[in-house]
Motif scaffolding. Structure first.
Motif, PDB file in Angstrom:
ATOM      1  N   LEU A 201       0.846  -1.190   0.000  1.00  0.00           N
ATOM      2  CA  LEU A 201       0.000   0.000   0.000  1.00  0.00           C
ATOM      3  C   LEU A 201       0.878   1.236   0.000  1.00  0.00           C
ATOM      4  N   SER A 202       2.039   1.095   0.609  1.00  0.00           N
ATOM      5  CA  SER A 202       2.983   2.199   0.728  1.00  0.00           C
ATOM      6  C   SER A 202       4.336   1.546   0.958  1.00  0.00           C
ATOM      7  N   ALA A 203       5.379   2.158   0.461  1.00  0.00           N
ATOM      8  CA  ALA A 203       6.721   1.606   0.704  1.00  0.00           C
ATOM      9  C   ALA A 203       7.729   2.589   0.163  1.00  0.00           C
ATOM     10  N   ASP A 204       8.963   2.407   0.579  1.00  0.00           N
ATOM     11  CA  ASP A 204      10.033   3.298   0.153  1.00  0.00           C
ATOM     12  C   ASP A 204      10.659   2.764  -1.150  1.00  0.00           C
ATOM     13  N   PHE A 205       9.822   2.533  -2.155  1.00  0.00           N
ATOM     14  CA  PHE A 205      10.321   2.215  -3.491  1.00  0.00           C
ATOM     15  C   PHE A 205       9.229   2.523  -4.497  1.00  0.00           C
ATOM     16  N   THR A 206       9.603   2.705  -5.734  1.00  0.00           N
ATOM     17  CA  THR A 206       8.653   3.078  -6.785  1.00  0.00           C
ATOM     18  C   THR A 206       7.932   1.837  -7.293  1.00  0.00           C
ATOM     19  N   PHE A 207       6.624   1.971  -7.479  1.00  0.00           N
ATOM     20  CA  PHE A 207       5.824   0.825  -7.935  1.00  0.00           C
ATOM     21  C   PHE A 207       5.663   0.888  -9.458  1.00  0.00           C
ATOM     22  N   TYR A 208       6.751   0.639 -10.165  1.00  0.00           N
ATOM     23  CA  TYR A 208       6.750   0.721 -11.637  1.00  0.00           C
ATOM     24  C   TYR A 208       5.661  -0.179 -12.229  1.00  0.00           C
ATOM     25  N   GLY A 209       4.845   0.375 -13.130  1.00  0.00           N
ATOM     26  CA  GLY A 209       3.771  -0.419 -13.735  1.00  0.00           C
ATOM     27  C   GLY A 209       4.206  -1.071 -15.034  1.00  0.00           C
ATOM     28  N   GLY A 210       3.548  -2.174 -15.367  1.00  0.00           N
ATOM     29  CA  GLY A 210       3.774  -2.789 -16.674  1.00  0.00           C
ATOM     30  C   GLY A 210       4.135  -4.262 -16.597  1.00  0.00           C
ATOM     31  N   ILE A 211       4.389  -4.807 -17.791  1.00  0.00           N
ATOM     32  CA  ILE A 211       4.825  -6.221 -17.879  1.00  0.00           C
ATOM     33  C   ILE A 211       6.346  -6.176 -17.829  1.00  0.00           C
TER      34      ILE A 211
END
Ligand code: GCB
Length: 926
Positions: A201-211
């Protein structure tokens, strides 16, 4: 020749000519290719896009089970559109991408806050030859972040939630064969929007989207080993008994029958050693009903003298599972097998194969500069190789399951793995969140069950860090979720150990959550976010005393650093390379001093993307001991000297090859003194500064410009320090390692060149005619900018020299991204208040550049000030917010003459609020 074939030859050639030499390291080439793909001259790209968009043709697969890569040439659109799953949808305007792919490789690093979190579509046409009729076909996704809907010919084939595990969907009944209906349209909608039911839900990293990982087509016979068991290999291998003398192997699995009749099949497992020699064969027969599945379990006879898997000798066997229908083999699956056993002891730490082993390790995130999370298998492999080369034996895969190749490489290299699912910072206390978390845990365990490197499974990281009010009810819900996941973990895999990483607040103990896992991990940042280094050891001792039966691992510790920032007096949160080194050196010593600590994993091997961070390099967590593009920082070699069994000798100043200082400030050595010592006097002054060497040789001798500064013993923290008299200009430093006072081979030496910029205290010193001086106002650190200009640490004015008179330092807040510059640290520190700077430069003509940024105030008319230089108002009523907005780098340049020996005086005079200034550069004009 088909159009696609022509295009596939010409297009890469075109890319090559526009990306420069092809012999660059693969990852750099890949990054550039990617960039070009995004920006390529649109018309030409469109033409080739059309050509490349011909069908991928799948035909003539060899063997009973095959796997074909579907990574190439997808149409992509970064938005949600209606009807994109339908074959007739017109995707002509979409871009063409290869997998792995993420849509956040750029926008998570630009100056606009936030990054795209939403839906994106991928489309591809696939022609499947009619000779594959009768096969069972699956699409296998190694990961899609974070929700995926997979459509085949307009119909939903599967839906998956969770961005870091693999999933498979069967498409046998959805595909057309041969040229029927123009092939098959595969369409995937991926979505990385916030979803309260899916961790993280939250974290110290980027949640890059995609395959962002590989995609495969798997074709099996109708009788096959289960592909759909949480995308696992369908086979589970463990060793119920194992010792140096003998071991047994248990193999479980599921056979699926989609033929029209019941089948009696033979399951044959062959265990071979690393040289291919069979060490055991197991066989049994199972009845599999039509359109059903049956599980099997086999136990081997005793295998004598198994070669054990260890971090020094990661010996791997292979288990080949063959399914026979009568005499024909209808499926083959291979899995690794390693013989090892391990345990944790709350007093004595960790043991593997009966022997104590301190876990010496690190953490790794999966992203890479310019690519986000869409990295190649080559990068995954080389990352682990660098970790192994450092001498580490342990790796925590933070904070999510990683690429299959990571686990394979860990098996091969001998790295002990802690793997975890991404429940970070807080949870949603809902049934739906619990369910997706359970699926994630099951997927991770089943998918990676057969990797001997994995010894620990984790399911929560700092779960009380953020989120809703930590009411007793919320604490209770979090505890319950931990208990549910712990129970599931132990059911799924009683052969491994459960772990949880927590941060330094009492709540974990108070809420009872720290009692749930078998091993506790502590993430400690004493001396970084607050406190001092030694609070770390005290905390560990205190925990051990209070909870003497809990095994402890230090799961994180570290400090951010930036190779452009340096200090002889490093301080907490100054982002200097030197502070990072001091922190790690101290922590490792404290860890080693405590036998009850099973081991540690430093934070982090590599800098990694965090979109909403604003340290000295925005959007990055800079706690890596290697940069985002994997350049080792100096501290990497400290660990290598500590951990590696190979000889290490390293002059620990490669991040700081451009130094400066003034002789008087650092303890003057003047011309007479240096003439009296064994050093020849090359210039009028030399400045003494320390240089450290990391080495695992017992003794090291240091040479400066070919003169020995003596031999020193390397201490228990594998280093020695010399006071080096630097001369203005290039200084050649060489360090040589000695085994037994005898030294012969040149390769035991390390050599660096340091360009030293001597700054006399007296700016009018005729021996070093004044050229320029840049000041990092309000900072104790030296900053080297992209042009190689050294911005000196701030200092108080002394007559004859330069410095501030009055004012105060204002350190940066947690997050500050200064727009319009890459020299963020210069602007993040400033001098505040009515103050002056004096430069006692000789008479002449000067250019003066002043740097400002409004970092604190969010409104106009709160800070208004004047800047006078040599009594002339040059900036009148400067209101940074009003004129430039917040966090904007502002540079103002002036020309003036210094006359009558008066030098230069810059005055900041308050109107409203307090004046601020971030930097000054004074340059003498020719
Ligand atoms: C932590 C977190 C990790 C962060 C790290 C940091 O404790 O577990 O995700 O990146 O601290 O650098 O603050």
């Amino acid at each position: 020749m088909k159009l696609a074939t022509i295009a596939s030859i010409i297009y890469p050639l075109l890319l090559m000519t526009s990306t420069g030499p092809v012999n660059e390291p693969n990852h750099r080439q890949a990054a550039k290719t990617f960039e070009i793909q995004q920006r390529f001259f649109p018309a030409v790209r469109e033409l080739f896009t059309q050509m490349l968009q011909e069908n991928q043709i799948i035909s003539n697969l060899a063997g009973p089970r095959s796997r074909v890569s579907l990574n190439n040439s997808w149409k992509f659109l970064r938005e949600d559109v209606k009807g994109a799953e339908l074959p007739r949808y017109n995707d002509a305007g979409w871009s063409v991408v290869n997998l792995p792919h993420t849509w956040n490789a750029e926008d998570a690093f630009d100056e606009v806050p936030g990054y795209y979190r939403g839906a994106g579509w991928y489309r591809k046409t696939l022609e499947i030859d009619s000779n594959l009729k009768g096969k069972n076909l699956f699409l296998y996704f190694e990961a899609v972040n974070q929700v995926a809907d997979v459509f085949v010919n307009g119909k939903l084939a599967c839906h998956h939630e969770g961005g870091y595990s693999a999933f498979a969907c069967e498409v046998t009944d959805l595909v057309n064969f041969g040229g029927e209906a123009g092939g098959n349209t595969i369409a995937i909608k991926a979505d990385n929007s916030f979803n309260e039911n899916i961790a993280p839900l939250s974290a110290d990293f980027t949640f890059y989207g995609g395959i962002y990982r590989d995609v495969w087509l798997i074709a099996t016979e109708p009788l096959h080993i289960n592909v759909l068991d949480f995308a696992s290999p369908g086979i589970y291998i463990d060793t119920p008994t194992v010792s140096e003398e003998r071991a047994t192997v248990r193999i479980r699995g599921t056979v699926v029958n989609s033929t029209a009749e019941n089948k009696q099949v033979r399951v044959k497992n062959t265990i071979t050693d690393a040289r291919g020699k069979t060490v055991a064969s197991l066989e049994s027969s199972v009845n599999v009903p039509t359109n059903g599945k049956t599980t099997f379990e086999q136990l081997s006879e005793s295998i004598n003298n198994p070669q054990l898997w260890s971090t020094d000798n990661p010996y791997l066997y292979t288990v080949a599972t063959n399914i026979y229908d009568g005499d024909s083999v209808v499926d083959i699956v291979e899995n690794p097998l390693g013989f090892r056993w391990f345990s944790f002891d709350a007093e004595k730490g960790f043991f593997i194969n009966g022997k104590p082993l301190k876990l010496q390790g690190t953490n790794r995130h999966q992203d890479y500069k310019g690519m986000g999370s869409a990295v190649s298998n080559e990068i995954h492999r080389s990352d682990l190789q660098m970790i192994k080369d450092m001498g580490a034996n342990f790796l925590r895969l933070a904070h999510y399951p990683q690429d299959p190749v990571v686990l394979q490489t860990a098996d091969q290299l001998g790295l002990i793995i802690w793997e975890e699912i991404p429940l970070v910072n807080y949870i949603t206390p809902s049934q739906a969140f619990t369910e997706t978390s359970k699926v994630m845990l099951t997927e991770m365990i089943r998918q990676h069950y057969n990797h001997p490197s994995v010894l620990m499974w984790g399911y929560m990281n700092e779960i009380f860090l953020k989120g809703p009010e930590k009411t007793p009810e919320y604490q209770q819900k979090t505890l319950e979720l931990a208990q549910i996941l712990e129970k599931l973990l132990r059911q799924e895999d009683p052969t491994r150990t459960s772990v949880m990483a927590m941060h330094r607040i009492p709540l974990y103990n108070e809420a009872g959550i720290a009692d749930v896992p078998q091993v506790v991990g502590w993430n400690i940042y004493a001396g970084w976010y607050s406190g001092v280094f030694t609070d770390f050891g005290k905390f560990l001792d205190n925990q051990h005393e209070k909870f003497p039966s809990r095994p402890i691992i230090v799961s994180e510790y570290g400090a951010d650093s930036d190779s452009r920032l340096h200090s002889l007096n490093p301080q907490r949160r100054d982002f200097t390379a030197e502070y990072q080194r001091r922190l790690h050196e101290s922590y490792l010593q404290q860890i080693e001093a405590r036998a009850f600590v099973a081991g540690s994993s430093l934070w982090n091997q590599f800098d990694f993307g965090v979109e909403d961070r604003g340290g000295s390099i925005p959007h990055l967590n800079q706690k890596g001991i290697q940069t985002f593009d994997r350049q080792p920082k100096d501290i990497y070699f400290f660990y290598q000297a500590k951990f590696s069994k190979n000889p290490v000798i390293y002059i620990a100043t490669r991040e700081w090859l451009q130094r400066s200082g003034s002789a008087q400030a650092a303890g003057k050595i003047n011309i007479e003194e240096s003439q009296n010592s064994q050093l020849p006097a090359k210039s009028s002054l030399s400045t003494v500064q320390p240089v450290e060497v990391y080495s695992n040789y017992p003794k090291v001798e240091l040479f400066v410009n070919n003169q020995s500064l003596g031999m020193k013993e390397i201490d228990s923290s594998r280093q020695a320090t010399w006071d080096v008299p630097f001369q203005n200009g290039i200084n050649v430093i060489k360090a040589c390692g000695f085994q037994n006072n005898s030294f012969s081979k040149e390769e035991t030496c390390d050599r660096v060149e340091i360009n030293f910029n001597e700054q006399p205290l007296n700016l009018a010193d005729p021996l070093l005619p004044f050229k320029e001086l840049a000041v990092n106002a309000g900072s104790d650190a030296q900053f080297i900018d992209d042009n190689g200009i050294i911005w000196e640490p701030d200092q108080e004015y002394q007559p004859g020299s330069w410095g501030y008179i009055a004012g105060e330092k204002t350190p940066p807040a947690e997050v500050e991204n200064i727009r319009g510059t890459t020299a963020d640290p210069l602007y993040q520190m400033m001098r505040t208040g009515t103050h002056r700077y004096r430069f006692d430069v000789p008479d002449g003509e000067y250019e003066i550049e002043l740097l400002f940024a409004e970092r604190l105030l969010k409104e106009a008319n709160q800070r208004v000030f004047n800047v006078k230089i040599n009594n002339q108002i040059l900036l009148d009523n400067l209101d940074l917010f009003k004129q430039y907005g917040m966090f904007q780098a502002v540079n103002q340049t002036f020309k003036l003459k210094a006359v009558e020996g008066k030098g230069i005086e810059i005055q900041l005079i308050a109107g409203i609020g307090e004046p601020v200034m971030s930097g000054i550069r004074v340059r003498r004009l020719p």
